[in-house]
Design a protein around this motif. Sequence first.
Motif, PDB file in Angstrom:
ATOM      1  N   ILE A   1      -1.768 -26.539 -29.086  1.00 36.48           N
ATOM      2  CA  ILE A   1      -0.883 -27.608 -29.549  1.00 36.48           C
ATOM      3  C   ILE A   1       0.059 -27.083 -30.628  1.00 36.48           C
ATOM      4  CG2 ILE A   1      -0.789 -29.831 -30.753  1.00 36.48           C
ATOM      5  CD1 ILE A   1      -3.382 -30.573 -29.270  1.00 36.48           C
ATOM      6  N   ARG A   2      -0.466 -26.288 -31.553  1.00 31.59           N
ATOM      7  CA  ARG A   2       0.373 -25.713 -32.616  1.00 31.59           C
ATOM      8  C   ARG A   2       1.464 -24.822 -32.036  1.00 31.59           C
ATOM      9  NH1 ARG A   2      -4.271 -24.593 -35.379  1.00 31.59           N
ATOM     10  NH2 ARG A   2      -4.124 -22.412 -34.824  1.00 31.59           N
ATOM     11  N   ILE A   3       1.107 -24.002 -31.073  1.00 31.30           N
ATOM     12  CA  ILE A   3       2.070 -23.043 -30.519  1.00 31.30           C
ATOM     13  C   ILE A   3       3.065 -23.705 -29.579  1.00 31.30           C
ATOM     14  CG2 ILE A   3       2.307 -21.012 -29.017  1.00 31.30           C
ATOM     15  CD1 ILE A   3      -0.421 -20.079 -30.146  1.00 31.30           C
ATOM     16  N   TYR A   4       2.573 -24.541 -28.659  1.00 31.13           N
ATOM     17  CA  TYR A   4       3.422 -25.076 -27.594  1.00 31.13           C
ATOM     18  C   TYR A   4       3.816 -26.537 -27.755  1.00 31.13           C
ATOM     19  CZ  TYR A   4       1.602 -20.912 -25.273  1.00 31.13           C
ATOM     20  OH  TYR A   4       1.248 -19.635 -24.967  1.00 31.13           O
ATOM     21  N   GLY A   5       3.149 -27.272 -28.612  1.00 36.68           N
ATOM     22  CA  GLY A   5       3.375 -28.707 -28.695  1.00 36.68           C
ATOM     23  C   GLY A   5       2.599 -29.423 -27.607  1.00 36.68           C
ATOM     24  N   VAL A   6       2.794 -30.709 -27.501  1.00 40.26           N
ATOM     25  CA  VAL A   6       2.085 -31.511 -26.501  1.00 40.26           C
ATOM     26  C   VAL A   6       3.032 -31.803 -25.342  1.00 40.26           C
ATOM     27  CG1 VAL A   6       0.911 -33.700 -26.072  1.00 40.26           C
ATOM     28  CG2 VAL A   6       0.636 -32.562 -28.276  1.00 40.26           C
ATOM     29  N   PRO A   7       2.635 -31.462 -24.108  1.00 38.78           N
ATOM     30  CA  PRO A   7       3.512 -31.738 -22.971  1.00 38.78           C
ATOM     31  C   PRO A   7       3.537 -33.234 -22.654  1.00 38.78           C
ATOM     32  CG  PRO A   7       1.407 -30.927 -22.192  1.00 38.78           C
ATOM     33  CD  PRO A   7       1.370 -30.840 -23.691  1.00 38.78           C
ATOM     34  N   LYS A   8       4.588 -33.681 -21.996  1.00 35.12           N
ATOM     35  CA  LYS A   8       4.667 -35.081 -21.577  1.00 35.12           C
ATOM     36  C   LYS A   8       3.754 -35.352 -20.394  1.00 35.12           C
ATOM     37  CE  LYS A   8       9.333 -36.023 -23.138  1.00 35.12           C
ATOM     38  NZ  LYS A   8      10.673 -36.440 -22.768  1.00 35.12           N
ATOM     39  N   GLN A   9       3.598 -34.340 -19.528  1.00 33.50           N
ATOM     40  CA  GLN A   9       2.780 -34.483 -18.329  1.00 33.50           C
ATOM     41  C   GLN A   9       1.772 -33.336 -18.249  1.00 33.50           C
ATOM     42  OE1 GLN A   9       5.607 -34.437 -15.119  1.00 33.50           O
ATOM     43  NE2 GLN A   9       6.063 -36.599 -15.352  1.00 33.50           N
ATOM     44  N   ALA A  10       0.623 -33.626 -17.643  1.00 34.25           N
ATOM     45  CA  ALA A  10      -0.399 -32.600 -17.444  1.00 34.25           C
ATOM     46  C   ALA A  10      -1.103 -32.860 -16.127  1.00 34.25           C
ATOM     47  CB  ALA A  10      -1.407 -32.630 -18.586  1.00 34.25           C
ATOM     48  N   ILE A  11      -1.676 -31.805 -15.569  1.00 33.34           N
ATOM     49  CA  ILE A  11      -2.463 -31.937 -14.348  1.00 33.34           C
ATOM     50  C   ILE A  11      -3.839 -31.317 -14.592  1.00 33.34           C
ATOM     51  CG2 ILE A  11      -1.536 -29.812 -13.349  1.00 33.34           C
ATOM     52  CD1 ILE A  11      -1.867 -31.234 -10.574  1.00 33.34           C
ATOM     53  N   ILE A  12      -4.850 -32.010 -14.131  1.00 34.54           N
ATOM     54  CA  ILE A  12      -6.218 -31.521 -14.203  1.00 34.54           C
ATOM     55  C   ILE A  12      -6.597 -31.072 -12.799  1.00 34.54           C
ATOM     56  CG2 ILE A  12      -8.629 -32.114 -14.665  1.00 34.54           C
ATOM     57  CD1 ILE A  12      -7.497 -34.479 -16.358  1.00 34.54           C
ATOM     58  N   ILE A  13      -7.119 -29.869 -12.675  1.00 35.11           N
ATOM     59  CA  ILE A  13      -7.562 -29.362 -11.377  1.00 35.11           C
ATOM     60  C   ILE A  13      -9.064 -29.136 -11.464  1.00 35.11           C
ATOM     61  CG2 ILE A  13      -7.341 -27.517  -9.682  1.00 35.11           C
ATOM     62  CD1 ILE A  13      -4.479 -27.093 -10.820  1.00 35.11           C
ATOM     63  N   ASP A  14      -9.798 -29.770 -10.565  1.00 38.42           N
ATOM     64  CA  ASP A  14     -11.256 -29.677 -10.552  1.00 38.42           C
ATOM     65  C   ASP A  14     -11.713 -29.322  -9.145  1.00 38.42           C
ATOM     66  OD1 ASP A  14     -13.834 -29.752 -11.506  1.00 38.42           O
ATOM     67  OD2 ASP A  14     -13.916 -31.924 -11.767  1.00 38.42           O
ATOM     68  N   ASP A  15     -12.879 -28.712  -9.034  1.00 34.04           N
ATOM     69  CA  ASP A  15     -13.337 -28.291  -7.716  1.00 34.04           C
ATOM     70  C   ASP A  15     -13.860 -29.450  -6.875  1.00 34.04           C
ATOM     71  OD1 ASP A  15     -15.563 -28.629  -9.312  1.00 34.04           O
ATOM     72  OD2 ASP A  15     -16.541 -26.766  -8.716  1.00 34.04           O
ATOM     73  N   ILE A  16     -14.741 -30.286  -7.440  1.00 37.68           N
ATOM     74  CA  ILE A  16     -15.365 -31.357  -6.656  1.00 37.68           C
ATOM     75  C   ILE A  16     -15.272 -32.684  -7.407  1.00 37.68           C
ATOM     76  CG2 ILE A  16     -17.514 -32.185  -5.619  1.00 37.68           C
ATOM     77  CD1 ILE A  16     -18.395 -29.255  -5.425  1.00 37.68           C
ATOM     78  N   LEU A  17     -14.846 -33.729  -6.702  1.00 34.79           N
ATOM     79  CA  LEU A  17     -14.841 -35.081  -7.256  1.00 34.79           C
ATOM     80  C   LEU A  17     -16.083 -35.798  -6.740  1.00 34.79           C
ATOM     81  CD1 LEU A  17     -13.485 -37.508  -8.681  1.00 34.79           C
ATOM     82  CD2 LEU A  17     -12.380 -38.007  -6.503  1.00 34.79           C
ATOM     83  N   THR A  18     -16.964 -36.156  -7.664  1.00 34.90           N
ATOM     84  CA  THR A  18     -18.140 -36.926  -7.253  1.00 34.90           C
ATOM     85  C   THR A  18     -18.046 -38.322  -7.852  1.00 34.90           C
ATOM     86  OG1 THR A  18     -19.364 -35.861  -9.045  1.00 34.90           O
ATOM     87  CG2 THR A  18     -19.717 -35.005  -6.842  1.00 34.90           C
ATOM     88  N   THR A  19     -18.219 -38.446  -9.145  1.00 34.78           N
ATOM     89  CA  THR A  19     -18.139 -39.767  -9.784  1.00 34.78           C
ATOM     90  C   THR A  19     -16.824 -39.983 -10.526  1.00 34.78           C
ATOM     91  OG1 THR A  19     -19.153 -38.969 -11.822  1.00 34.78           O
ATOM     92  CG2 THR A  19     -20.630 -39.841 -10.105  1.00 34.78           C
ATOM     93  N   GLY A  20     -16.090 -38.914 -10.776  1.00 37.38           N
ATOM     94  CA  GLY A  20     -14.828 -39.026 -11.507  1.00 37.38           C
ATOM     95  C   GLY A  20     -14.975 -38.914 -13.014  1.00 37.38           C
ATOM     96  N   VAL A  21     -16.189 -38.735 -13.502  1.00 36.39           N
ATOM     97  CA  VAL A  21     -16.418 -38.695 -14.947  1.00 36.39           C
ATOM     98  C   VAL A  21     -15.727 -37.499 -15.602  1.00 36.39           C
ATOM     99  CG1 VAL A  21     -18.189 -38.452 -16.736  1.00 36.39           C
ATOM    100  CG2 VAL A  21     -18.541 -40.025 -14.851  1.00 36.39           C
TER     101      VAL A  21
END
Length: 85
Positions: free
Chosen positions: A39-59
């Motif tokens: 955050i200090r170096i790049y700041g906070v982006p407006k958009q982000a994507i989370i990539i996960d291997d398996i969706l089970t419950t979504g937690v």
Amino acid sequence: EEIVYTGEMESNVKQQKKLNRQGRLENLGKTYSIHKKNIRIYGVPKQAIIIDDILTTGVTLETCAGALKEAGVETVFACTLFSVC
């Protein structure tokens, strides 16, 4: 410009594959956070994507998205490779 943020997970988190949704919620809690150095170096982006291997419950996606939103990200997208129904 693309910025890669890495999630950080506490080492005392139990393996989740045998837990139900409530167990996963209790297990993860607020274990994901954004590296403050990024955050200090790049700041906070407006958009982000989370990539996960398996969706089970979504937690996992919910807790990661919550950490990103808490850091100031406006829009969070998610992508998973597999889904367990």
